[in-house]
Design a protein around this motif. Structure first.
Motif, PDB file in Angstrom:
ATOM      1  N   THR A  13      10.786  -3.455  -3.402  1.00 10.08           N
ATOM      2  CA  THR A  13       9.658  -3.124  -2.528  1.00 10.08           C
ATOM      3  C   THR A  13       9.066  -1.764  -2.877  1.00 10.08           C
ATOM      4  OG1 THR A  13      10.587  -4.436  -0.721  1.00 10.08           O
ATOM      5  CG2 THR A  13       8.942  -2.792  -0.135  1.00 10.08           C
ATOM      6  N   LEU A  14       9.932  -0.778  -3.110  1.00 15.78           N
ATOM      7  CA  LEU A  14       9.447   0.555  -3.472  1.00 15.78           C
ATOM      8  C   LEU A  14       8.693   0.533  -4.790  1.00 15.78           C
ATOM      9  CD1 LEU A  14      12.461   2.881  -2.504  1.00 15.78           C
ATOM     10  CD2 LEU A  14      10.273   2.614  -1.316  1.00 15.78           C
ATOM     11  N   ASP A  15       9.176  -0.245  -5.751  1.00 14.48           N
ATOM     12  CA  ASP A  15       8.468  -0.360  -7.038  1.00 14.48           C
ATOM     13  C   ASP A  15       7.105  -1.016  -6.854  1.00 14.48           C
ATOM     14  OD1 ASP A  15      10.530   0.837  -8.406  1.00 14.48           O
ATOM     15  OD2 ASP A  15      11.510  -1.053  -8.957  1.00 14.48           O
ATOM     16  N   VAL A  16       7.048  -2.026  -5.986  1.00 15.09           N
ATOM     17  CA  VAL A  16       5.766  -2.692  -5.701  1.00 15.09           C
ATOM     18  C   VAL A  16       4.795  -1.718  -5.062  1.00 15.09           C
ATOM     19  CG1 VAL A  16       4.648  -4.440  -4.266  1.00 15.09           C
ATOM     20  CG2 VAL A  16       6.713  -5.018  -5.547  1.00 15.09           C
ATOM     21  N   TRP A  17       5.267  -0.971  -4.074  1.00 15.79           N
ATOM     22  CA  TRP A  17       4.400   0.002  -3.403  1.00 15.79           C
ATOM     23  C   TRP A  17       3.911   1.075  -4.371  1.00 15.79           C
ATOM     24  CZ3 TRP A  17       7.604   0.957   1.724  1.00 15.79           C
ATOM     25  CH2 TRP A  17       7.483  -0.177   2.530  1.00 15.79           C
ATOM     26  N   ARG A  18       4.793   1.529  -5.244  1.00 11.75           N
ATOM     27  CA  ARG A  18       4.409   2.569  -6.205  1.00 11.75           C
ATOM     28  C   ARG A  18       3.318   2.047  -7.139  1.00 11.75           C
ATOM     29  NH1 ARG A  18       8.948   3.061  -8.375  1.00 11.75           N
ATOM     30  NH2 ARG A  18       9.770   4.580  -6.885  1.00 11.75           N
ATOM     31  N   ALA A  19       3.499   0.819  -7.642  1.00 16.73           N
ATOM     32  CA  ALA A  19       2.515   0.241  -8.554  1.00 16.73           C
ATOM     33  C   ALA A  19       1.175   0.016  -7.856  1.00 16.73           C
ATOM     34  CB  ALA A  19       3.045  -1.071  -9.126  1.00 16.73           C
ATOM     35  N   MET A  20       1.219  -0.476  -6.617  1.00 15.83           N
ATOM     36  CA  MET A  20      -0.013  -0.734  -5.879  1.00 15.83           C
ATOM     37  C   MET A  20      -0.697   0.569  -5.498  1.00 15.83           C
ATOM     38  SD  MET A  20       0.917  -4.013  -3.469  1.00 15.83           S
ATOM     39  CE  MET A  20      -0.807  -4.360  -3.171  1.00 15.83           C
ATOM     40  N   LEU A  22      -0.726   3.369  -7.273  1.00 11.34           N
ATOM     41  CA  LEU A  22      -1.429   3.835  -8.472  1.00 11.34           C
ATOM     42  C   LEU A  22      -2.675   2.989  -8.731  1.00 11.34           C
ATOM     43  CD1 LEU A  22       1.646   4.520 -10.793  1.00 11.34           C
ATOM     44  CD2 LEU A  22       0.242   6.196  -9.579  1.00 11.34           C
ATOM     45  N   ARG A  23      -2.551   1.684  -8.507  1.00 10.15           N
ATOM     46  CA  ARG A  23      -3.696   0.796  -8.713  1.00 10.15           C
ATOM     47  C   ARG A  23      -4.826   1.114  -7.752  1.00 10.15           C
ATOM     48  NH1 ARG A  23      -5.535  -4.204  -6.712  1.00 10.15           N
ATOM     49  NH2 ARG A  23      -6.486  -5.560  -8.317  1.00 10.15           N
ATOM     50  N   GLU A  24      -4.499   1.348  -6.484  1.00 10.94           N
ATOM     51  CA  GLU A  24      -5.520   1.647  -5.486  1.00 10.94           C
ATOM     52  C   GLU A  24      -6.202   2.993  -5.767  1.00 10.94           C
ATOM     53  OE1 GLU A  24      -6.819   0.110  -2.863  1.00 10.94           O
ATOM     54  OE2 GLU A  24      -5.657  -1.733  -3.046  1.00 10.94           O
ATOM     55  N   ASN A  94      -7.937  -9.396   0.710  1.00 10.85           N
ATOM     56  CA  ASN A  94      -8.901 -10.008  -0.210  1.00 10.85           C
ATOM     57  C   ASN A  94      -9.059  -9.192  -1.491  1.00 10.85           C
ATOM     58  OD1 ASN A  94      -9.526 -12.202   1.456  1.00 10.85           O
ATOM     59  ND2 ASN A  94     -11.048 -11.027   2.604  1.00 10.85           N
ATOM     60  N   GLY A  95      -8.854  -7.883  -1.409  1.00 14.54           N
ATOM     61  CA  GLY A  95      -9.001  -7.040  -2.587  1.00 14.54           C
ATOM     62  C   GLY A  95      -7.821  -7.095  -3.539  1.00 14.54           C
ATOM     63  N   ASN A  96      -6.728  -7.737  -3.109  1.00 17.57           N
ATOM     64  CA  ASN A  96      -5.531  -7.809  -3.956  1.00 17.57           C
ATOM     65  C   ASN A  96      -5.024  -9.238  -4.121  1.00 17.57           C
ATOM     66  OD1 ASN A  96      -4.495  -4.805  -4.421  1.00 17.57           O
ATOM     67  ND2 ASN A  96      -5.251  -4.925  -2.316  1.00 17.57           N
ATOM     68  N   LYS A  97      -5.906 -10.220  -3.981  1.00 19.63           N
ATOM     69  CA  LYS A  97      -5.506 -11.626  -4.068  1.00 19.63           C
ATOM     70  C   LYS A  97      -4.788 -11.945  -5.377  1.00 19.63           C
ATOM     71  CE  LYS A  97      -7.197 -13.941  -0.398  1.00 19.63           C
ATOM     72  NZ  LYS A  97      -6.451 -14.914   0.421  1.00 19.63           N
ATOM     73  N   ALA A  98      -5.275 -11.368  -6.482  1.00 19.46           N
ATOM     74  CA  ALA A  98      -4.692 -11.704  -7.785  1.00 19.46           C
ATOM     75  C   ALA A  98      -3.226 -11.296  -7.882  1.00 19.46           C
ATOM     76  CB  ALA A  98      -5.492 -11.031  -8.902  1.00 19.46           C
ATOM     77  N   LEU A 112      -0.198  -1.955   3.879  1.00 10.91           N
ATOM     78  CA  LEU A 112       0.547  -0.719   4.096  1.00 10.91           C
ATOM     79  C   LEU A 112       0.192   0.351   3.067  1.00 10.91           C
ATOM     80  CD1 LEU A 112       4.088  -2.123   4.997  1.00 10.91           C
ATOM     81  CD2 LEU A 112       2.369  -1.181   6.546  1.00 10.91           C
ATOM     82  N   VAL A 113       0.026  -0.064   1.808  1.00 11.05           N
ATOM     83  CA  VAL A 113      -0.313   0.907   0.758  1.00 11.05           C
ATOM     84  C   VAL A 113      -1.696   1.504   1.006  1.00 11.05           C
ATOM     85  CG1 VAL A 113      -0.861   1.156  -1.698  1.00 11.05           C
ATOM     86  CG2 VAL A 113       1.192  -0.074  -1.002  1.00 11.05           C
ATOM     87  N   ARG A 114      -2.657   0.675   1.378  1.00  7.95           N
ATOM     88  CA  ARG A 114      -3.996   1.204   1.660  1.00  7.95           C
ATOM     89  C   ARG A 114      -3.982   2.162   2.848  1.00  7.95           C
ATOM     90  NH1 ARG A 114      -9.328  -2.505   0.712  1.00  7.95           N
ATOM     91  NH2 ARG A 114      -9.012  -2.852  -1.540  1.00  7.95           N
ATOM     92  N   CYS A 115      -3.247   1.809   3.873  1.00  8.29           N
ATOM     93  CA  CYS A 115      -3.164   2.684   5.042  1.00  8.29           C
ATOM     94  C   CYS A 115      -2.502   4.009   4.680  1.00  8.29           C
ATOM     95  CB  CYS A 115      -2.394   2.000   6.158  1.00  8.29           C
ATOM     96  SG  CYS A 115      -3.284   0.640   6.952  1.00  8.29           S
ATOM     97  N   PHE A 116      -1.482   3.946   3.832  1.00  7.30           N
ATOM     98  CA  PHE A 116      -0.815   5.178   3.399  1.00  7.30           C
ATOM     99  C   PHE A 116      -1.771   6.070   2.624  1.00  7.30           C
ATOM    100  CE2 PHE A 116       1.451   7.524   0.067  1.00  7.30           C
ATOM    101  CZ  PHE A 116       2.280   8.317   0.853  1.00  7.30           C
ATOM    102  N   ILE A 117      -2.557   5.472   1.742  1.00  7.05           N
ATOM    103  CA  ILE A 117      -3.520   6.252   0.956  1.00  7.05           C
ATOM    104  C   ILE A 117      -4.551   6.909   1.868  1.00  7.05           C
ATOM    105  CG2 ILE A 117      -5.413   6.058  -0.716  1.00  7.05           C
ATOM    106  CD1 ILE A 117      -3.757   3.989  -2.194  1.00  7.05           C
ATOM    107  N   GLU A 118      -5.047   6.158   2.855  1.00  7.40           N
ATOM    108  CA  GLU A 118      -6.025   6.734   3.772  1.00  7.40           C
ATOM    109  C   GLU A 118      -5.426   7.872   4.579  1.00  7.40           C
ATOM    110  OE1 GLU A 118      -9.227   6.191   3.780  1.00  7.40           O
ATOM    111  OE2 GLU A 118      -8.835   4.796   2.123  1.00  7.40           O
TER     112      GLU A 118
END
Length: 264
Positions: A13-20, A22-24, A94-98, A112-118
């Protein structure tokens, strides 16, 4: 020879959040060249506009226990933190469907990642504005720094929990985003951001206190300004109840509509 690496679900989960994350961040930079500048310009424009309005509204020139400009800045930034957590989360799925083709990535991760970034970006903007206001000799340094940090995080959690619910509703019913957009403007005024609730008729106070973000904004101001007095009825427990209820409702909705959320 193959080497098997056993990772716990939490590590995955932490690896997924880290990758997302950076992507965001990269997406925000490349999608809009003015996006980062606008983060600071938007609150500054609001400050300039309402300071000008204040000159025409002598009744709200003086706030008991606080100067108007710092009082307004704190309330405005608290509301922006709440608002952005909600509005940005609605488009996260919708922005991360792929990415949902990978079983490790869940729709809730994107929210959660988008909220953290904001939350991170709004915190940086708040620090810049507080620093700038201090240079301009406005008394805006917090009286209780730990209290400010806790309430700031509490407001972010409220926006995030509501955003988790709305992220599902907006994916299932795209009209949700338009309805929320219409609600945000009157909510901006009804939350006591621009006009002190103390100056409004007492008969309206019980209805205004039904709005959970009002409790967060008033509590944040109370932590910033030593002598600022909030109205009777401000209760962080009420705000916490909203946060917990929306959070668990959001989790249930993500489980209930999981197939529709990940479907292309």
């Amino acid at each position: 020879m193959t080497i098997e690496v056993n990772r716990s679900s939490w590590q995955v989960t932490l690896d997924v959040w880290r990758a997302m994350f950076l992507r965001e961040i990269v997406s925000r930079i490349s999608a809009d060249r003015l996006g980062w500048v606008w983060l600071l310009i938007e609150p500054v424009l609001h400050i300039v506009l309402f300071v000008a309005i204040r000159q025409l509204m002598g009744r709200v020139r003086f706030i008991p226990g606080a100067e108007f400009v710092p009082w307004f800045v704190v309330g405005m930034m608290g509301f922006f933190l709440f608002r952005q957590a909600i509005t940005r989360s609605m488009g996260a799925i919708n922005g991360n469907k792929a990415l949902f083709a990978y079983r490790q990535v869940q729709p809730l991760d994107a929210v959660l990642v988008r909220c953290f970034i904001e939350g991170l970006l709004k915190t940086l903007v708040l620090l810049l504005i507080v620093g700038g206001a201090t240079v301009l000799e406005y008394h805006i340094l917090p009286h209780d720094l730990l209290g400010v940090i806790l309430i700031w995080g509490f407001i972010w959690l409220l926006g995030t929990s509501i955003g988790i619910v709305l992220s599902v509703l907006n994916t299932v019913m795209p009209e949700t985003e338009k309805v929320v957009g219409l609600i945000m403007l009157p909510l901006y005024f009804l939350s006591g951001v621009m006009v002190p609730i103390q100056f409004l008729p007492h008969a309206l106070h019980p209805y205004l206190l039904l709005n959970p973000i009002t409790h967060g904004i008033e509590s944040l101001r109370h932590q910033f300004f030593e002598h600022y007095q909030t109205i009777a009825g401000i209760d962080l427990m009420y705000m916490g109840q909203w946060t917990l209820c929306c959070f668990f409702l959001g989790l249930l909705l993500h489980l209930r509509y999981r197939i529709r959320l990940i479907a292309k």
